[in-house]
Design an enzyme around this catalytic site. Structure first.
Site, PDB file in Angstrom:
ATOM      1  CG  PHE A 161       0.870   1.558  10.256  1.00 24.35           C
ATOM      2  CD1 PHE A 161       1.651   2.311  11.125  1.00 24.35           C
ATOM      3  CD2 PHE A 161       0.318   2.178   9.150  1.00 24.35           C
ATOM      4  CE1 PHE A 161       1.866   3.670  10.892  1.00 24.35           C
ATOM      5  CE2 PHE A 161       0.531   3.522   8.906  1.00 24.35           C
ATOM      6  CZ  PHE A 161       1.306   4.276   9.784  1.00 24.35           C
ATOM      7  CB  ILE A 188       0.482  -7.756  10.146  1.00 26.99           C
ATOM      8  CG1 ILE A 188       1.205  -8.707   9.183  1.00 26.99           C
ATOM      9  CG2 ILE A 188       0.391  -8.350  11.555  1.00 26.99           C
ATOM     10  CD1 ILE A 188       2.666  -8.923   9.532  1.00 26.99           C
ATOM     11  CG  ASP A 235      -0.517  -1.191  14.933  1.00 24.70           C
ATOM     12  OD1 ASP A 235      -0.618  -1.134  16.157  1.00 24.70           O
ATOM     13  OD2 ASP A 235       0.448  -0.714  14.292  1.00 24.70           O
ATOM     14  CG  HIS A 237      -1.449   4.192  13.482  1.00 22.15           C
ATOM     15  ND1 HIS A 237      -2.748   4.423  13.839  1.00 22.15           N
ATOM     16  CD2 HIS A 237      -1.434   4.165  12.121  1.00 22.15           C
ATOM     17  CE1 HIS A 237      -3.504   4.548  12.757  1.00 22.15           C
ATOM     18  NE2 HIS A 237      -2.724   4.397  11.700  1.00 22.15           N
ATOM     19  CD  GLU A 239      -4.002  -4.804   5.396  1.00 20.32           C
ATOM     20  OE1 GLU A 239      -3.831  -3.571   5.543  1.00 20.32           O
ATOM     21  OE2 GLU A 239      -5.134  -5.318   5.228  1.00 20.32           O
ATOM     22  CD  GLU A 273      -2.431  -1.424   2.665  1.00 24.66           C
ATOM     23  OE1 GLU A 273      -2.344  -0.506   3.496  1.00 24.66           O
ATOM     24  OE2 GLU A 273      -2.948  -2.537   2.905  1.00 24.66           O
TER      25      GLU A 273
END
Length: 702
Positions: free
Chosen positions: A454, A458, A456, A501, A431, A388
Site C-alpha cells: 500500500f 512506502i 500509505d 489504505h 519496506e 509482501e
C-alpha cells in the site's frame, strides 16, 4: 648475511604465528596503512588551507581495514564500504590520486566526477559499490548484491562485504539486513569497526549492554567473531576465519573489531568537547600506525631503516600527487544534469511508441498487469518479483492443496507457480529492506520488480528511494545504475480504506530527480507503461490505483507482448475547444463524466480531457498545445490541493502561457487532510465529479 638468513629462518618458523603472512606481505600492509594515515593528514592540512571543502578520516581503523582487504579477493568479492574505509579502499585498488581527486572535487574524480564528498568510494571495476552519506543504508544493498550473486552465479563462492561503524548499527536497516541474511543464509560478511563513538555519543549510549556481538547472538547461523581491530594479525585471522565460513556455504558472518579513533569525527567536529584528555591519551596508545611498525621491527620482520624509507616514500608520493591534483580541472557547470537518467535507453523516445495489436476479450487493469509481468519475466530471465504476499504460497508444498494468494489484489497471482520461487518470492514486512535489496540486485545487472503493498506504507523506504536509488547513477557519474521498478497500490474511493489504505502522495516522488513516476488510468495504459518501466534503464515508481484494478469501463483486450507507451506522452481522452482538463489516475473518469454533464447543459461548449499518464516526466507539449487552443485550463488530481502536483503545472502555465489564458488556472483536488473511514467523510475529502463540474463551469463563465 648470516643475520639475514637467521631472520628468514625465524620468519618461516613463525609462519603460523603470522597466519601464513610473510615478511613482504606484512611490510606491504604497513605501507598501505601509512599511506591511508598520511592521506588523512594531507586532507586535514588542505581543508585548513581552504583548498578542499570537507574532510573525514579513517584514522585508527587502518589495521582492521587493511587486514580485511588482504583476507578477501579484490575484483572477485563485492564491497559495500562506508566513509571511514580509506585503508580498505586503498588495499582493494583505489589509488591515492583517485582519493585526492575526490577531495578537490575534480572533474577527473573517477568515483563521482566531483559530485560526492571525499571518502565516498566507488569503482565498478573493483566491485566497490558507490557509497553515500546516510548511515546504514549500505547494509541492505549488500543483501541484494549477495542475493544477485547467488542468482546469477550459483556455483561461485564469492562473498559480499559490508562495513560500518558501531553507530550505524542502531539504524533499522542494520536489523532488517540481519533478518534477511539469516533467513536466506546469504554470503554476507559484516565488519563492524567499533571505535566506541558515534560522533560524540559513546557506545554504551548507542547499544544496550555496550557490546553489539552479545546483542546479535540470537541470530541463527550468524558466525560472530570479536577481535582487537588495532591488532593487524588478530584482525586478519578474524576476517580470514569469517570468510572461510561464508565460502563454505554456512551463511553470514560478523567480525566485530574494536578499534580507535584518534582524530575527531570530521573537521566539523572537535572531540575535545566530549572526550577527556585521559581518554584521548588511551586511544593514542592503541594507535595501529604506531604499534604495528613497532611490532614488525621487534619481530625482525622490518628494519628501522625500512620503516623510515617507507614513511619517506609515502610522503613523497602524496606530495607529488597533491601537486598535480590541485591543478586538476573542476567539473564543467554544464555537466550538472549529466547522467541524471540513462544515456543509453530513453523511455520517452520513439522506440517505446508501439501500436497495440489487441486480441481476445477485454481484460481488467489488474489482469493486464499480471499478464504483462508474466510476458516480461518470460522475456528477461533476470527479472525477479518480490514483496509482501506477492508469491502464491511461501510453502511451495502447500500449492498442491491451496489456490495461492499472489498479492492482496491478485496482481501477481500464478507467477510463482509459473516461474518458481527463485524469481517470485515473499519478503518480511520491511519496506526499506525491499527497496534496499532492489538496489543491490540492480547493481549486479538484475531487474528487480518489487511491490510496496500500500502506498500509505512506502515511507519507511523513503531514504532508500530518495537518498539512494534515485541518485545512484548521478552520484557515481554513470559508474552504477539502479533500473528497479517499484509497483505500488495507491489511492482512495474505497469506502472504508481510511487513513492508512486510501492516501495519495505522488507529488513527494515527482519532486525527486532521477526517479520516473507513472500513473495509468486504464488497462491498456497499465500494460504499455509497465512494459516500458521494466525495459527502462532508470528507477521507476509505478503507481496502480486500487479502485481502478477491476473497473468495467477501463478494460481492454490484450495489446500484445511488445506494446509499450513512452514516458512523458499524454493521451487526449476527449477532444474539446473551450476548456482543458489535465488529470490522471482515478480522476480521469470523473473528469470525463463532468465534461459530459457540462456539454449536455451547455451544448455550445466542449471540454478537452487529457490523461497525463506519466507524471515525471510529463508531457508539456501536449499541455501547451491544448491550452493555446482552449485558453482555459483546469487541473484535477486526487492528492491534496496545497503544494500538490497541480501547483507546478499551474505555475508553469502561468509563467509560459499567460498570454493564451482567458481565465485563471483552476485546480480541483482533495482537501488538505487525511482520508476518513466513513463514506460520507471520504466523499467530502476526495474530489468528486460535481466538484470538477462546478469548477469547470466557473472557468467557462469567466
Amino acid at each position: 648475511m648470516a643475520t639475514t638468513d637467521s631472520t628468514a629462518v625465524s620468519v618461516r618458523q613463525n609462519v603460523d604465528r603470522y597466519h601464513g603472512l610473510d615478511r613482504d606481505q606484512l611490510q606491504s600492509a604497513f605501507r598501505l596503512m601509512q599511506t591511508a594515515r598520511r592521506l588523512d593528514d594531507r586532507e586535514v592540512m588542505l581543508k585548513r588551507q581552504n583548498r578542499i571543502y570537507f574532510q573525514i578520516s579513517g584514522a585508527g581503523h587502518e589495521a582492521i581495514q587493511t587486514a580485511t582487504a588482504l583476507a578477501l579477493r579484490p575484483g572477485y568479492d563485492w564491497f559495500h564500504l562506508y566513509y571511514r574505509d580509506r585503508a580498505l579502499a586503498l588495499a582493494l585498488g583505489v589509488t591515492p590520486e583517485m582519493m585526492l581527486l575526490q577531495s578537490v572535487g575534480a572533474a577527473a574524480d573517477t568515483a563521482s566526477g566531483g559530485r560526492q564528498m571525499p571518502s565516498h568510494w566507488s569503482s565498478p571495476e573493483l566491485h566497490i559499490f558507490t557509497g553515500s552519506s546516510p548511515t546504514g543504508t549500505q547494509f541492505l544493498h549488500a543483501v541484494g548484491c549477495a542475493e544477485a550473486g547467488r542468482f546469477l552465479h550459483p556455483e561461485s563462492d564469492e562473498l559480499t562485504l559490508v562495513t560500518t561503524g558501531e553507530g550505524a548499527t542502531s539504524e533499522g536497516e542494520f536489523w532488517e539486513s540481519l533478518n534477511a541474511v539469516c533467513l536466506n543464509r546469504l554470503p554476507v560478511l559484516y565488519v563492524i569497526e567499533d571505535n566506541g563513538y558515534a560522533i560524540s555519543v559513546p557506545v554504551e549510549k548507542q547499544t544496550p549492554g555496550g557490546n553489539l556481538s552479545r546483542l546479535v547472538s540470537g541470530f541463527p547461523g550468524l558466525l560472530r567473531i570479536e577481535c582487537d581491530g588495532n591488532d593487524y594479525l588478530a584482525s586478519y585471522a578474524a576476517v580470514k576465519q569469517a570468510a572461510e565460513y561464508i565460502r563454505a556455504g554456512h551463511g553470514p558472518a560478523m567480525v566485530h573489531a574494536h578499534c580507535t579513533r584518534p582524530y575527531s569525527h570530521s573537521l566539523s567536529d572537535d572531540e575535545r568537547l566530549y572526550k577527556t584528555k585521559a581518554e584521548r591519551e588511551a586511544e593514542a596508545a592503541c594507535d595501529p600506525i604506531i604499534n604495528f611498525p613497532r611490532f614488525l621491527i621487534s619481530e625482525n620482520l622490518m628494519e628501522e631503516v625500512t620503516y623510515k624509507r617507507i614513511c619517506h616514500e609515502v610522503d613523497l608520493e602524496i606530495a607529488e600527487i597533491t601537486e598535480r591534483v590541485l591543478k586538476a580541472e573542476p567539473p564543467a557547470k554544464s555537466s550538472a544534469c549529466l547522467y541524471l537518467y540513462s544515456p543509453d535507453i530513453d523511455p520517452t523516445g520513439d522506440q517505446f511508441d508501439k501500436d497495440p495489436h489487441c486480441a481476445g476479450e477485454p481484460r481488467t487493469m489488474v489482469d493486464e498487469i499480471n499478464l504483462t509481468l508474466a510476458e516480461e519475466m518470460a522475456r528477461n530471465p533476470n527479472i525477479v518479483l518480490f514483496g509482501e504476499d506477492v508469491a502464491d504460497c511461501s510453502r511451495e508444498e502447500n500449492l498442491r492443496e491451496v489456490k495461492g494468494k499472489g498479492g492482496v489484489f491478485k496482481a501477481t497471482f500464478g507467477l510463482q507457480a509459473k516461474f518458481g520461487s527463485r524469481r517470485v518470492f515473499n519478503t518480511p514486512i520491511a519496506e526499506a529492506a525491499i527497496l534496499g535489496r532492489s538496489i543491490g540486485m540492480s547493481s549486479r545487472g538484475m531487474k528487480p520488480v518489487c511491490e510496496i503493498q500500500f502506498f500509505d506504507y512506502i515511507w519507511p523506504a523513503m531514504m532508500q528511494i530518495r537518498d539512494e536509488m534515485a541518485n545512484v547513477r548521478w552520484r557515481s557519474y554513470n559508474g552504477w545504475k539502479c533500473p528497479a521498478v517499484i509497483r505500488v497500490a495507491i489511492g482512495g474511493y474505497l469506502n472504508g480504506g481510511a487513513v492508512y489504505h486510501s492516501q495519495c502522495g505522488e507529488v513527494a516522488f515527482t519532486h525527486i530527480p532521477g526517479l520516473r513516476v507513472v500513473f495509468p488510468s486504464n488497462a491498456l495504459d497499465a500494460c504499455g507503461l509497465l512494459r516500458t518501466a521494466i525495459r527502462c534503464d532508470d528507477p521507476v515508481l509505478f503507481l496502480e490505483h486500487k479502485r481502478l484494478y477491476r473497473e468495467p469501463y477501463n478494460r481492454s483486450p490484450h495489446p500484445g507482448p511488445d506494446f509499450t507507451i513512452p514516458f512523458g506522452k499524454a493521451r487526449v481522452v476527449k477532444p474539446g475547444h473551450h476548456l482543458t482538463i489535465l488529470t490522471y489516475g482515478m480522476t480521469v473518469q470523473k473528469s470525463l463524466l463532468a465534461s459530459t454533464f457540462i456539454e449536455q447543459k451547455h451544448p455550445e461548449k466542449s471540454v478537452e480531457v487529457i490523461d497525463l499518464r506519466s507524471l515525471a516526466p510529463y508531457d508539456w507539449e501536449a499541455i501547451r498545445q491544448s491550452v493555446e487552443k482552449t485558453n482555459r485550463v483546469l487541473i484535477v488530481h486526487e492528492d491534496c490541493l496545497s503544494f500538490g502536483y497541480g501547483a507546478e503545472i499551474a505555475a508553469r502555465i502561468a509563467g509560459e502561457l499567460f498570454e493564451h489564458l482567458d481565465a485563471p488556472v483552476g485546480r480541483v483536488a482533495a482537501l488538505d487532510t487525511w482520508v476518513g473511514y466513513h463514506p460520507d467523510l471520504e466523499d467530502e475529502i476526495l474530489p468528486q465529479t460535481e466538484d470538477i463540474q462546478r469548477e469547470a463551469e466557473r472557468l467557462l463563465a469567466y
